[in-house]
Write a protein that holds these residues in place. Structure first.
Motif, short mmCIF file in Angstrom:
data_model
loop_
_atom_site.label_atom_id
_atom_site.label_comp_id
_atom_site.label_asym_id
_atom_site.label_seq_id
_atom_site.Cartn_x
_atom_site.Cartn_y
_atom_site.Cartn_z
N ARG A 16 26.66 -13.42 9.87
CA ARG A 16 26.47 -12.10 9.27
C ARG A 16 26.56 -12.17 7.75
NH1 ARG A 16 23.23 -8.71 10.33
NH2 ARG A 16 22.99 -8.30 8.13
N ALA A 17 27.48 -13.00 7.23
CA ALA A 17 27.59 -13.18 5.78
C ALA A 17 26.30 -13.78 5.22
CB ALA A 17 28.78 -14.07 5.45
N ALA A 18 25.77 -14.78 5.92
CA ALA A 18 24.53 -15.43 5.48
C ALA A 18 23.35 -14.45 5.52
CB ALA A 18 24.23 -16.64 6.36
N MET A 19 23.24 -13.66 6.59
CA MET A 19 22.14 -12.71 6.71
C MET A 19 22.23 -11.61 5.64
SD MET A 19 20.32 -13.91 9.23
CE MET A 19 19.18 -12.57 9.49
N THR A 20 23.44 -11.16 5.34
CA THR A 20 23.62 -10.12 4.31
C THR A 20 23.21 -10.65 2.95
OG1 THR A 20 25.44 -9.12 5.57
CG2 THR A 20 25.30 -8.57 3.23
N LEU A 21 23.58 -11.89 2.65
CA LEU A 21 23.17 -12.50 1.38
C LEU A 21 21.66 -12.72 1.36
CD1 LEU A 21 26.06 -15.09 1.07
CD2 LEU A 21 25.56 -13.30 -0.59
N GLN A 22 21.10 -13.13 2.47
CA GLN A 22 19.66 -13.35 2.56
C GLN A 22 18.87 -12.06 2.30
OE1 GLN A 22 17.88 -15.89 5.79
NE2 GLN A 22 17.06 -13.94 6.52
N GLU A 23 19.38 -10.97 2.84
CA GLU A 23 18.68 -9.69 2.74
C GLU A 23 18.91 -8.98 1.39
OE1 GLU A 23 20.39 -7.76 6.07
OE2 GLU A 23 19.41 -9.07 7.54
N GLY A 24 20.10 -9.19 0.80
CA GLY A 24 20.45 -8.37 -0.36
C GLY A 24 20.60 -9.07 -1.69
N LEU A 25 20.65 -10.40 -1.69
CA LEU A 25 20.89 -11.11 -2.95
C LEU A 25 19.63 -11.10 -3.82
CD1 LEU A 25 23.19 -12.67 -4.32
CD2 LEU A 25 22.24 -14.77 -3.35
N ASN A 26 19.76 -10.58 -5.04
CA ASN A 26 18.61 -10.46 -5.94
C ASN A 26 18.76 -11.31 -7.19
OD1 ASN A 26 20.60 -9.00 -7.16
ND2 ASN A 26 19.51 -7.03 -7.13
N VAL A 27 19.71 -12.23 -7.19
CA VAL A 27 19.87 -13.17 -8.29
C VAL A 27 19.71 -14.58 -7.76
CG1 VAL A 27 21.39 -11.63 -9.59
CG2 VAL A 27 22.39 -13.28 -8.01
N ASP A 28 19.42 -15.52 -8.64
CA ASP A 28 19.19 -16.89 -8.23
C ASP A 28 20.52 -17.56 -7.88
OD1 ASP A 28 17.63 -19.00 -7.60
OD2 ASP A 28 17.37 -19.74 -9.66
N ALA A 29 20.69 -17.94 -6.64
CA ALA A 29 21.92 -18.58 -6.19
C ALA A 29 21.59 -19.59 -5.09
CB ALA A 29 22.92 -17.55 -5.68
N ASP A 30 22.47 -20.56 -4.93
CA ASP A 30 22.31 -21.59 -3.92
C ASP A 30 23.23 -21.26 -2.74
OD1 ASP A 30 21.95 -23.86 -2.46
OD2 ASP A 30 22.42 -25.27 -4.05
N VAL A 31 22.64 -20.72 -1.67
CA VAL A 31 23.42 -20.31 -0.49
C VAL A 31 23.20 -21.32 0.63
CG1 VAL A 31 23.88 -18.47 1.18
CG2 VAL A 31 23.13 -17.88 -1.14
N THR A 32 24.30 -21.84 1.17
CA THR A 32 24.21 -22.84 2.23
C THR A 32 25.11 -22.45 3.40
OG1 THR A 32 23.80 -24.60 0.61
CG2 THR A 32 24.49 -25.28 2.82
N LEU A 33 24.56 -22.54 4.61
CA LEU A 33 25.33 -22.32 5.84
C LEU A 33 25.48 -23.66 6.54
CD1 LEU A 33 26.58 -20.46 8.07
CD2 LEU A 33 24.27 -20.29 9.02
N ILE A 34 26.73 -24.02 6.88
CA ILE A 34 27.00 -25.26 7.61
C ILE A 34 27.62 -24.91 8.97
CG2 ILE A 34 28.31 -27.41 7.65
CD1 ILE A 34 28.31 -27.42 4.63
N SER A 35 27.07 -25.50 10.03
CA SER A 35 27.61 -25.31 11.37
C SER A 35 27.52 -26.61 12.13
CB SER A 35 26.82 -24.22 12.11
OG SER A 35 27.24 -24.13 13.46
#
Length: 401
Positions: A16-35
């Motif tokens: 849910r944290a990853a999806m929220t960032l994916q949908e709402g982040l409007n600045v350049d950032a490096d988002v990584t999900l590890i599972s």
């Protein structure tokens, strides 16, 4: 340099944290999900997988199919340790650096130090564990015509919370079919559900608990309340019940008496209690303000969240942390503290029945089952839209069976 956001764990909170960032982040950032798995699964449906009424194919949702990989990177790896001073975590594949870390590593069954639990009992801690239990139950029913061992068809469930009750009911609803397939008299299989509490589902009021027990017993499940498990054996469990020591016989044992946080967190330098970190009002680790904790690894201290349903709480935590990070990366202060919105709780009693409390109102029967399915489908809709609901969703007359 682009800020690095690292999310470890792909359960309800992490995804849910990853999806929220994916949908709402409007600045350049490096988002990584590890599972450690390359797929997400709904832990609230593992009891169906363990009975065979939900297939492995339907229960898996692959991360790379639902994530926008241009916005969120995905890495399959198991996290082993944390090095917060160096702002990195260590996995089997190496070190992963971050500016902001979200810990969402999920739970592990808690055996409370009871002898034999680790060796002899199954736990619904993962999709693979559920599939293993399903295979064992099916094999014992099929082989009964050769073994004639009634204990092979005696299943003991330790725990009268959600997992134990939903598993017992799902198995009870399918037991007649298993008997028909194997040519087994219906009175041979036995399901025993044992709990320490004086009533099942103690998070519900007394009326709802009594109704759930009545429905469970209608499936032929024997319920033992106030029974304390002393030891698990190869052929059953030793319990203390009403001052007497009893040996409940059965060759298949499910342990669902409690959970704790993640081992990697428990063995880390982060202050924790059984793998759970007591977070502040903004879901941050008190030792490090750039580390957020959600789901089973977070020890919620607010009164309305302590006994909340795990999936519902974890999802809301993940959404809140995602929005907090969006504010921070936009140079805004997060002034709003986390507040859990308890919308209700539903426990399924088989596929078409259930009990629950929704917005403080008791519900039961098919309406409860409908709402349970609705909740599961709403989660799927939130991560993959209507197409995912039609492919993987729960419906009134549709099961993998």
């Amino acid at each position: 340099m682009k800020p690095k956001i690292l999310i470890v764990g792909g359960g309800y909170g992490g995804l849910r944290a990853a999806m929220t960032l994916q949908e709402g982040l409007n600045v350049d950032a490096d988002v990584t999900l590890i599972s450690k798995h390359d797929y997400h699964y709904q832990t609230t449906l593992l009891h169906k997988v363990a009975i065979g009424t939900l297939s492995a194919r339907k229960s898996r949702v692959y991360f790379r199919k639902i994530l926008d990989l241009n916005k969120v990177h995905f890495i399959k790896d198991k996290i082993l340790s944390f090095e917060p001073e160096k702002k990195r975590v260590i996995g089997n594949g190496g070190a992963y650096e971050y500016d902001y870390l979200v810990i969402a590593l999920g739970f592990k069954p808690d055996d409370f130090g009871i002898k034999g639990v680790d060796k002899y009992a199954h736990k619904l801690s993962s999709l693979n564990a559920a599939l293993k239990l399903d295979k064992e139950i099916e094999y014992k029913f099929k082989e009964y015509c050769h073994t004639k061992n009634a204990n092979d068809l005696s299943i003991i469930v330790c725990g009268t919370g959600f997992t134990g009750i939903e598993f017992s009911a799902e198995l009870g609803s399918r037991i007649s079919e298993l008997c028909l397939i194997g040519g087994i008299p219906r009175d041979v299989p036995k399901i025993t559900c044992i709990g320490r509490s004086e009533r099942i589902l103690p998070m519900f009021n007394q009326k709802a608990s009594a109704l759930a027990q009545k429905k469970l017993e209608a499936f032929g499940v024997e319920v033992i309340c106030g029974g304390e498990v002393q030891e698990c054996l190869e052929d059953g469990v030793i319990i203390k019940h009403k001052g007497e020591i009893k040996h409940i016989k059965g060759n298949t044992i499910l342990w669902s008496a409690g959970v704790k946080g993640n081992d990697s967190v428990e063995n880390s330098c982060l202050k924790n209690k059984k793998g759970r970190i007591e977070v502040d009002a903004f879901l941050r680790c008190p030792q490090y303000e750039n580390i957020y904790v959600v789901g089973d690894c977070a020890l919620a201290t607010s009164r309305n969240a302590i006994h909340a349903p795990t999936a519902q709480l974890a999802a809301q935590m993940g959404d809140y942390v995602g929005k907090s990070l969006i504010k921070i990366l936009n140079h805004k202060e997060q002034k709003e503290i986390f507040a859990f919105k308890h919308r209700g709780t539903v426990c399924s009693i088989g596929h078409t029945d259930g009990v629950g409390i929704v917005y403080k109102k008791n519900i039961s029967g098919e309406i409860a089952a409908f709402l349970k399915n609705f909740i599961e489908n709403k989660w799927l809709f939130g991560i993959g839209g209507i197409k995912l609901v039609f492919r993987k969703g729960q419906f009134r007359y549709r099961t993998s069976n």
